[in-house]
Design a protein around this motif. Structure first.
Motif, PDB file in Angstrom:
ATOM      1  N   TYR A   1     -25.527-101.219 -41.591  1.00 55.09           N
ATOM      2  CA  TYR A   1     -26.210 -99.968 -41.952  1.00 55.09           C
ATOM      3  C   TYR A   1     -26.926 -99.375 -40.742  1.00 55.09           C
ATOM      4  O   TYR A   1     -26.819 -98.166 -40.469  1.00 55.09           O
ATOM      5  N   LEU A   2     -27.665-100.199 -40.001  1.00 55.31           N
ATOM      6  CA  LEU A   2     -28.442 -99.690 -38.877  1.00 55.31           C
ATOM      7  C   LEU A   2     -27.541 -99.228 -37.736  1.00 55.31           C
ATOM      8  O   LEU A   2     -27.843 -98.227 -37.067  1.00 55.31           O
ATOM      9  N   GLU A   3     -26.452 -99.933 -37.494  1.00 55.62           N
ATOM     10  CA  GLU A   3     -25.508 -99.478 -36.471  1.00 55.62           C
ATOM     11  C   GLU A   3     -25.000 -98.073 -36.802  1.00 55.62           C
ATOM     12  O   GLU A   3     -24.954 -97.190 -35.931  1.00 55.62           O
ATOM     13  N   ALA A   4     -24.630 -97.863 -38.067  1.00 57.30           N
ATOM     14  CA  ALA A   4     -24.131 -96.554 -38.489  1.00 57.30           C
ATOM     15  C   ALA A   4     -25.235 -95.496 -38.408  1.00 57.30           C
ATOM     16  O   ALA A   4     -24.996 -94.354 -37.992  1.00 57.30           O
ATOM     17  N   ALA A   5     -26.470 -95.876 -38.808  1.00 55.77           N
ATOM     18  CA  ALA A   5     -27.589 -94.919 -38.794  1.00 55.77           C
ATOM     19  C   ALA A   5     -27.904 -94.471 -37.371  1.00 55.77           C
ATOM     20  O   ALA A   5     -28.167 -93.285 -37.128  1.00 55.77           O
ATOM     21  N   ILE A   6     -27.860 -95.391 -36.426  1.00 54.69           N
ATOM     22  CA  ILE A   6     -28.138 -95.051 -35.030  1.00 54.69           C
ATOM     23  C   ILE A   6     -27.056 -94.139 -34.469  1.00 54.69           C
ATOM     24  O   ILE A   6     -27.345 -93.144 -33.790  1.00 54.69           O
ATOM     25  N   GLU A   7     -25.814 -94.453 -34.776  1.00 60.10           N
ATOM     26  CA  GLU A   7     -24.719 -93.603 -34.291  1.00 60.10           C
ATOM     27  C   GLU A   7     -24.798 -92.205 -34.896  1.00 60.10           C
ATOM     28  O   GLU A   7     -24.526 -91.208 -34.221  1.00 60.10           O
ATOM     29  N   ARG A   8     -25.180 -92.100 -36.174  1.00 63.15           N
ATOM     30  CA  ARG A   8     -25.332 -90.781 -36.801  1.00 63.15           C
ATOM     31  C   ARG A   8     -26.411 -89.975 -36.098  1.00 63.15           C
ATOM     32  O   ARG A   8     -26.254 -88.763 -35.879  1.00 63.15           O
ATOM     33  N   ARG A   9     -27.509 -90.614 -35.724  1.00 63.79           N
ATOM     34  CA  ARG A   9     -28.597 -89.884 -35.070  1.00 63.79           C
ATOM     35  C   ARG A   9     -28.254 -89.537 -33.631  1.00 63.79           C
ATOM     36  O   ARG A   9     -28.832 -88.592 -33.076  1.00 63.79           O
TER      37      ARG A   9
ATOM     38  N   ARG B   1     -32.404 -86.562 -35.841  1.00 63.96           N
ATOM     39  CA  ARG B   1     -33.265 -86.371 -37.003  1.00 63.96           C
ATOM     40  C   ARG B   1     -34.690 -86.728 -36.641  1.00 63.96           C
ATOM     41  O   ARG B   1     -34.939 -87.564 -35.762  1.00 63.96           O
ATOM     42  N   ASP B   2     -35.654 -86.111 -37.343  1.00 60.36           N
ATOM     43  CA  ASP B   2     -37.070 -86.343 -37.066  1.00 60.36           C
ATOM     44  C   ASP B   2     -37.586 -87.521 -37.895  1.00 60.36           C
ATOM     45  O   ASP B   2     -38.384 -87.359 -38.820  1.00 60.36           O
ATOM     46  N   ASP B   3     -37.080 -88.704 -37.582  1.00 58.09           N
ATOM     47  CA  ASP B   3     -37.589 -89.926 -38.184  1.00 58.09           C
ATOM     48  C   ASP B   3     -37.699 -90.958 -37.065  1.00 58.09           C
ATOM     49  O   ASP B   3     -37.381 -90.672 -35.904  1.00 58.09           O
ATOM     50  N   LEU B   4     -38.166 -92.172 -37.389  1.00 59.44           N
ATOM     51  CA  LEU B   4     -38.421 -93.145 -36.331  1.00 59.44           C
ATOM     52  C   LEU B   4     -37.133 -93.610 -35.657  1.00 59.44           C
ATOM     53  O   LEU B   4     -37.107 -93.794 -34.433  1.00 59.44           O
ATOM     54  N   ILE B   5     -36.055 -93.803 -36.417  1.00 60.62           N
ATOM     55  CA  ILE B   5     -34.785 -94.185 -35.788  1.00 60.62           C
ATOM     56  C   ILE B   5     -34.340 -93.073 -34.836  1.00 60.62           C
ATOM     57  O   ILE B   5     -33.934 -93.337 -33.691  1.00 60.62           O
ATOM     58  N   GLY B   6     -34.450 -91.827 -35.288  1.00 58.60           N
ATOM     59  CA  GLY B   6     -34.086 -90.710 -34.437  1.00 58.60           C
ATOM     60  C   GLY B   6     -34.958 -90.636 -33.190  1.00 58.60           C
ATOM     61  O   GLY B   6     -34.472 -90.357 -32.087  1.00 58.60           O
TER      62      GLY B   6
END
Length: 405
Positions: free
Chosen positions: A194-202, A207-212
């Motif tokens: 999930y996190l790998e995909a979330a990082i690649e999406r950002r 996006r204005d969140d902490l991962i972004g």
């Protein structure tokens, strides 16, 4: 003075402070085989000095790879082998890492959470206080920080339940409380994907969140952190952010229940709460110990320690050192508790300390606003089941009753 013998493990987990006090007064440094074969340090001044001396006392034993239990298997353990790790690095690498993540995890971002954090807390209390008896850890102390961190990271609402399960898996692994190795490994693999995909999406769509913000800060440094290294920081946030706040709330409530006059002082004057939280951190902090390793032959308080030795710093013992805090076993919410080591000291001082303090403040403020008295539910007073590790300390459950205002 001869060092005390180690009490039975159940007794030690239930109340470690008598043993810690005896050890602290007998000798400032003692090698204890049952504590990972480490040299155990218990006094406030010595621990503070060690935490500041990153040249001789390295943090490289603090990485996820070192604390993950081998029974998880190679397939899972490989996820935790990253080159750059915030908690297991020393300056200058640690300085670069902390500077980078600090750009994303700013005081302004944390302070901006308070209105929504209060909204989340009120919702949890609505459900919790609707019952005659409630379970503080499951109903408030655990879901509050995980909900806040999920929103901070930008986890989609449809993944919030998954995220709680994944967070529990990481915390379970790091605290050596594995119950189902297969399910634990499955949850860790799901979180990783999930996190790998979330990082690649950002990376494609900021996006204005902490991962972004982490992705943006990393790319500003020329791609200094890889996807795996960014994930490593998220895992650190899950463990430190969840366990710290959960156990701060739980430990603080136990202390207030065991000292009802201090609860009454808070009811009469809620402005004492910020100072009370510092005393909760000193009296029964959520982080019980941290590890270091010596980079050269050295000595602590005149005790020789060879190069390559593990050093266990008992923060809980330091925070009850009478040389630093008079009458240290007395819980006093008006005490000047500054200088406690609950969040560490030096360059590794906990990055999430402002968030933990804010969450605890809001949780207790909202509880005090609604509740006149709190008491243990029948059968809960003794014994309280405590966490089964010396890394963190907190009650596993707290069944309570409340007299509402």
């Amino acid at each position: 003075m001869q060092a005390p013998s180690l009490p039975p493990m159940a007794e030690l987990l239930s109340n470690p402070h008598p043993f810690f006090a005896a050890l602290r007064e007998a000798t400032p440094v003692q090698k204890v085989e049952a504590f990972m074969g480490a040299y155990v340090v218990t006094r406030h001044a010595h621990i503070g000095a060690i935490l500041k001396n990153t040249t001789v006392f390295s943090s490289r034993v603090m990485g996820f790879e070192q604390v993950m239990p081998p029974e998880l298997g190679e397939e899972v353990l490989r996820y935790f082998r990253v080159e750059h790790n915030l908690i297991s690095s020393d300056p200058p690498e640690h300085t670069r890492l902390r500077t980078l993540v600090s750009r994303a995890f700013t005081p302004r971002r944390v302070a901006g959470l308070e209105p929504h954090l209060r909204e989340i807390t009120r919702g949890l209390l609505d459900a919790m206080l609707a019952r005659e008896e409630f379970e503080l850890m499951a109903d408030l102390a655990a879901p509050l920080p995980v909900t806040v961190i999920a929103e901070l990271l930008g986890i989609e609402p449809e993944h919030r339940q998954d995220f709680k399960r994944w967070s529990d898996a990481i915390i379970q692994a790091a605290s050596f409380t594995i119950r189902d190795k297969s399910q634990l490994g499955h949850s860790i693999r799901e979180l990783q994907a999930y996190l790998e995909a979330a990082i690649e999406r950002r990376r494609r769509e900021p996006r204005d969140d902490l991962i972004g913000a982490l992705v943006e800060a990393s790319e500003a440094e020329g791609g200094f952190l890889s996807t795996l290294e960014l994930i490593d920081f998220v895992r650190l946030l899950l463990i430190a952010g969840n366990e710290t706040t959960t156990n701060l709330i739980g430990n603080g409530m136990v202390a207030l229940l065991q000292h009802p006059s201090e609860w009454e002082r808070l009811v009469a004057d809620p402005s004492l709460l910020p100072n009370a939280i510092e005393e909760m951190l000193r009296y029964e902090g959520p982080a019980q110990s941290v590890l270091r390793v010596t980079t050269q032959d050295t000595e602590v308080a005149g005790h020789p320690i060879p190069k390559g030795s593990r050093i266990m710093l008992l923060l809980s013992a330091a925070n009850r050192d009478p040389r630093r805090f008079p009458e240290p076993d007395r819980f006093d919410i008006t005490r000047d508790a500054h200088g406690h080591l609950a969040f560490g000291h030096g360059v590794h001082f906990c990055l999430g300390a402002p968030l933990a303090r804010l969450e605890a403040k809001v949780a207790f403020e909202e509880l005090l606003r609604r509740v006149r008295r709190v008491s243990f539910a029948p059968g809960q007073e003794d014994p309280i089941a405590w966490s089964e590790t010396f890394i963190v300390r907190g009650p596993l459950s707290l069944r309570l009753r409340a007299e509402r205002r």
